[in-house]
Design an enzyme around this catalytic site. Structure first.
Site, short mmCIF file in Angstrom:
data_model
loop_
_atom_site.label_atom_id
_atom_site.label_comp_id
_atom_site.label_asym_id
_atom_site.label_seq_id
_atom_site.Cartn_x
_atom_site.Cartn_y
_atom_site.Cartn_z
N GLY A 163 18.01 89.11 49.56
CA GLY A 163 16.58 89.15 49.86
C GLY A 163 15.79 89.11 48.58
N GLY A 166 13.14 93.09 47.26
CA GLY A 166 14.49 92.80 46.77
C GLY A 166 14.48 92.46 45.29
CG ASN A 187 15.98 84.70 49.54
OD1 ASN A 187 15.72 85.81 49.98
ND2 ASN A 187 15.28 83.62 49.86
NE ARG A 188 15.78 82.37 55.94
CZ ARG A 188 14.88 82.40 56.91
NH1 ARG A 188 15.26 82.32 58.16
NH2 ARG A 188 13.60 82.54 56.63
CE LYS A 248 9.56 103.74 53.47
NZ LYS A 248 9.03 102.57 54.02
CG ASN A 262 6.38 103.99 56.38
OD1 ASN A 262 6.78 104.60 55.40
ND2 ASN A 262 6.53 102.70 56.51
CD GLU A 273 2.27 104.71 53.69
OE1 GLU A 273 3.42 104.96 53.27
OE2 GLU A 273 1.87 103.54 53.89
P1 NBP Z 1 9.85 90.55 53.82
O1 NBP Z 1 9.83 91.70 54.76
O2 NBP Z 1 8.70 89.63 53.76
O3 NBP Z 1 11.18 89.72 54.12
C1 NBP Z 1 11.47 88.58 53.37
C2 NBP Z 1 12.96 88.38 53.25
O4 NBP Z 1 13.56 88.32 54.55
C3 NBP Z 1 13.26 87.07 52.55
O5 NBP Z 1 14.42 87.24 51.79
C4 NBP Z 1 13.51 86.15 53.74
O6 NBP Z 1 14.29 85.04 53.43
C5 NBP Z 1 14.26 87.08 54.64
N1 NBP Z 1 14.31 86.58 56.02
C6 NBP Z 1 13.35 86.39 56.94
BR1 NBP Z 1 11.58 86.69 56.67
N2 NBP Z 1 13.79 85.90 58.10
C7 NBP Z 1 15.11 85.76 57.91
C8 NBP Z 1 16.13 85.31 58.73
N3 NBP Z 1 15.90 84.96 59.99
N4 NBP Z 1 17.38 85.28 58.25
C9 NBP Z 1 17.62 85.65 56.97
N5 NBP Z 1 16.69 86.11 56.12
C10 NBP Z 1 15.44 86.16 56.59
O7 NBP Z 1 10.17 91.06 52.32
P2 NBP Z 1 9.73 92.37 51.55
O8 NBP Z 1 8.28 92.61 51.65
O9 NBP Z 1 10.37 92.26 50.22
O10 NBP Z 1 10.45 93.57 52.36
C11 NBP Z 1 11.84 93.65 52.51
C12 NBP Z 1 12.13 94.83 53.43
O11 NBP Z 1 11.64 96.03 52.79
C13 NBP Z 1 11.43 94.77 54.78
O12 NBP Z 1 12.24 95.35 55.77
C14 NBP Z 1 10.19 95.60 54.60
O13 NBP Z 1 9.71 96.15 55.80
C15 NBP Z 1 10.71 96.68 53.67
N6 NBP Z 1 9.67 97.30 52.82
C16 NBP Z 1 8.66 96.57 52.30
C17 NBP Z 1 7.72 97.18 51.49
C18 NBP Z 1 6.59 96.37 50.87
O14 NBP Z 1 5.71 97.00 50.27
N7 NBP Z 1 6.61 95.05 50.97
C19 NBP Z 1 7.81 98.54 51.21
C20 NBP Z 1 8.89 99.28 51.72
C21 NBP Z 1 9.82 98.64 52.54
P3 NBP Z 1 13.58 83.63 53.10
O15 NBP Z 1 13.09 83.75 51.73
O16 NBP Z 1 14.69 82.65 53.28
O17 NBP Z 1 12.48 83.44 54.11
#
Ligand code: NBP
Length: 496
Positions: free
Chosen positions: A10, A15, A33-34, A184, A188, A191
């Site tokens: 990811g 990630g 990453n995908r 977690k 939230n 939060e």
């Molecule tokens: P996202 O939640 O936006 O997820 C993006 C990632 O998921 C990319 O690597 C994407 O691959 C992959 N993905 C998706 Br979308 N659909 C997919 C599928 N069908 N098969 C395989 N891979 C797939 O990224 P993020 O904001 O970095 O968050 C990652 C995790 O951490 C999430 O669960 C999020 O809820 C959690 N989180 C986020 C935050 C924040 O502030 N953003 C904070 C705390 C926790 P691709 O590049 O090929 O589309």
């Protein structure tokens, strides 16, 4: 290059940032990453020259890892997590570990843990809080899974986590299977509550005629020294409110659309509370308020139909109001956290998580969005009495509440008089009234109504000044029913 210590799947914001954080502590990290281009951009950008192994095929990625393999998923929750697990399992050996660091639903984590355990593969579902900056510089980490699985990553997690002011790492083993993700999710939810309460405070202060800059400086004071409100969310509220419009005069916050979106963890918190029969009205109020914020068209339409208080000039001086608002916010926050911790307590019992509430408050002191001075007090409260029936029972909080509850009542009154809806503050206040209420008259009435229309039966209390439930000599609660349609309406005791 040597094999990698851990693999990250990811390459979105979380990630990437976590991978950089891990590498910066002296580990080698394989990344995948995908969509290939994201891995490539990472490899040629921030990862260049560092100890990363970029991989473009899952097989190579798995082969690049030291045994037992440790693979962390930072992908969108739901199907993407299951999809990766399905692809990884045939490539892994018994004793390898998959970690889901995304915001997954805890029941999915329980299922995944049990499915993978059957295959001899360890599984950790962990909360990672702190957003991009936290992930990069030090998040709060809430891992749940097999204790022996946690041992495999304990050092890495401890190295990359935030450190509280006393230097303690903001990570601890939370409990089995879905415990980490439940904690977690509740984090939230809390939060959401904090953000709602701060927002309501800002709204009331605005009604006194204070502009964004003045409100920001009030919040700065509340974030100073040893103030009980000192917290990351107060800090960023102050900082963001000072932001000027990019063009023209005035403050940017005044032209930000009044729509708060959400991704679902707040709703999960409320759903879990419903399932566990634990009232969390402040957190629910925060979710409902976000929902109301999203129906902008309806609100614009209804504003033309309904006449709500105009918000006349407030009688209270700014100074007096600031004092009331400060203490009202603190009490509302205590109430909201009491609700959140009551939810954790109930989940711990129901799902066998064996949560250590004081430890949880401790790891939330740094890295995460709700980090605050006040969490130290919660830890101490549970250290003094791990069996607290409710956080509000701790003398650390009950003393302040007893002395200052009137300020929260006053704040709500001022808000309502000036047309400011304060669903969060009012819910916090009413939670305190309800939990400290020996006889809830509304419940007496409803119990009687249920017996009247549905013969559902009712229990009894001793009477005036005797609020305890009437029991038989064996300690069993006695139940009654009135035959409402029979002459004389006889009362009968029900035996079930
Ligand atoms: P996202 O939640 O936006 O997820 C993006 C990632 O998921 C990319 O690597 C994407 O691959 C992959 N993905 C998706 Br979308 N659909 C997919 C599928 N069908 N098969 C395989 N891979 C797939 O990224 P993020 O904001 O970095 O968050 C990652 C995790 O951490 C999430 O669960 C999020 O809820 C959690 N989180 C986020 C935050 C924040 O502030 N953003 C904070 C705390 C926790 P691709 O590049 O090929 O589309």
């Amino acid at each position: 290059m040597d094999k990698a210590d851990i693999g990250m799947i990811g390459m979105e914001v979380m990630g990437r940032s976590l991978a950089l954080n891990i590498e910066s502590r002296g580990y080698t990290v394989a990344v995948f990453n995908r969509t290939e281009s994201k891995t490539r951009n990472f490899a040629e950008g921030p990862a260049k020259g560092k100890n990363f192994i970029p991989c473009y095929e899952l097989q190579n990625f798995v082969k690049s890892l030291k045994s037992p393999r440790k693979i962390m998923l930072m992908v969108k929750e739901g199907a993407p997590v299951d999809g990766f697990i399905e692809k990884l399992v045939p490539l892994l050996d018994r004793g390898d570990l998959i970690i889901d660091g995304g915001n997954s639903f805890f029941k999915d984590t329980i299922r995944r843990n049990s499915e993978l355990t059957e295959k001899g593969i360890f599984f950790i579902g962990t909360g990672v809080s702190g957003g991009e900056e936290g992930a990069l510089k030090g998040p709060a980490i809430m891992p749940g899974g097999q204790p022996e699985a946690y041992k495999l990553v304990e050092k890495i997690f401890s190295d990359i986590s935030a450190k509280a002011q006393d230097g303690e790492p903001c990570v601890t083993y939370i409990g089995p299977n879905g415990a980490g993700h439940f904690v977690k999710t509740t984090h939230n939810g809390i939060e959401y509550g904090d953000m709602q309460l701060i927002g309501e405070c800002v709204w009331v202060l605005k009604k006194t005629g204070m502009n964004a800059e003045e409100i920001a400086s009030t919040m700065e004071q509340w974030n100073g020294g040893n103030d009980i409100l000192r917290s990351y969310l107060i800090e960023i509220t102050a900082d963001s409110m000072k932001e000027k419009k990019k063009e023209g005069e005035g403050y940017l916050v005044d032209v930000v659309a009044d729509i708060t979106r959400m991704k679902g963890t707040g709703t999960w918190t409320v759903q879990s509370a419903m399932e566990l029969l634990v009232p969390i009205p402040t957190i629910a109020a925060a979710v409902f308020s976000r929902e109301m914020s999203q129906d902008k068209d309806l609100r614009l339409q209804m504003a033309k139909i309904l006449k709500t208080p105009e918000g006349k000039k407030l009688r209270e001086s700014k100074k007096k109001l600031m004092d009331i608002a400060h203490d009202a916010l603190y009490i509302a926050k205590i109430s909201s956290y009491a609700q959140g911790f009551a939810l954790l307590q109930a989940a711990s019992k129901k799902y066998g998580f064996d949560l250590k509430l004081g430890q949880i408050a401790k790891i939330w002191r740094g890295g995460c969005i709700i980090r605050a001075q006040f969490l130290d007090e919660i830890t101490k409260a549970y250290e003094e009495n791990p069996e607290l029936p409710n956080l509000l029972a701790s003398p650390k909080f009950s003393g302040f509440v007893n002395e200052n509850l009137w300020k929260l009542a006053k704040f709500i009154d001022i808000a309502h008089r000036s047309g400011v809806p304060v669903l969060g503050m009012a819910s916090s206040y009413d939670y305190i009234l309800q939990i400290a209420c020996p006889v809830m008259v509304s419940a007496q009435v409803a119990a009687f109504q249920r017996d009247y229309f549905g013969a559902h039966g009712y229990f009894k209390i001793g009477g005036e000044g005797q609020p305890e439930i009437v029991k038989d000599p064996e300690g069993k609660i006695r139940e009654f029913h009135i035959e409402w349609m029979v002459d004389g309406r006889p009362e009968k005791e029900i035996t079930r």
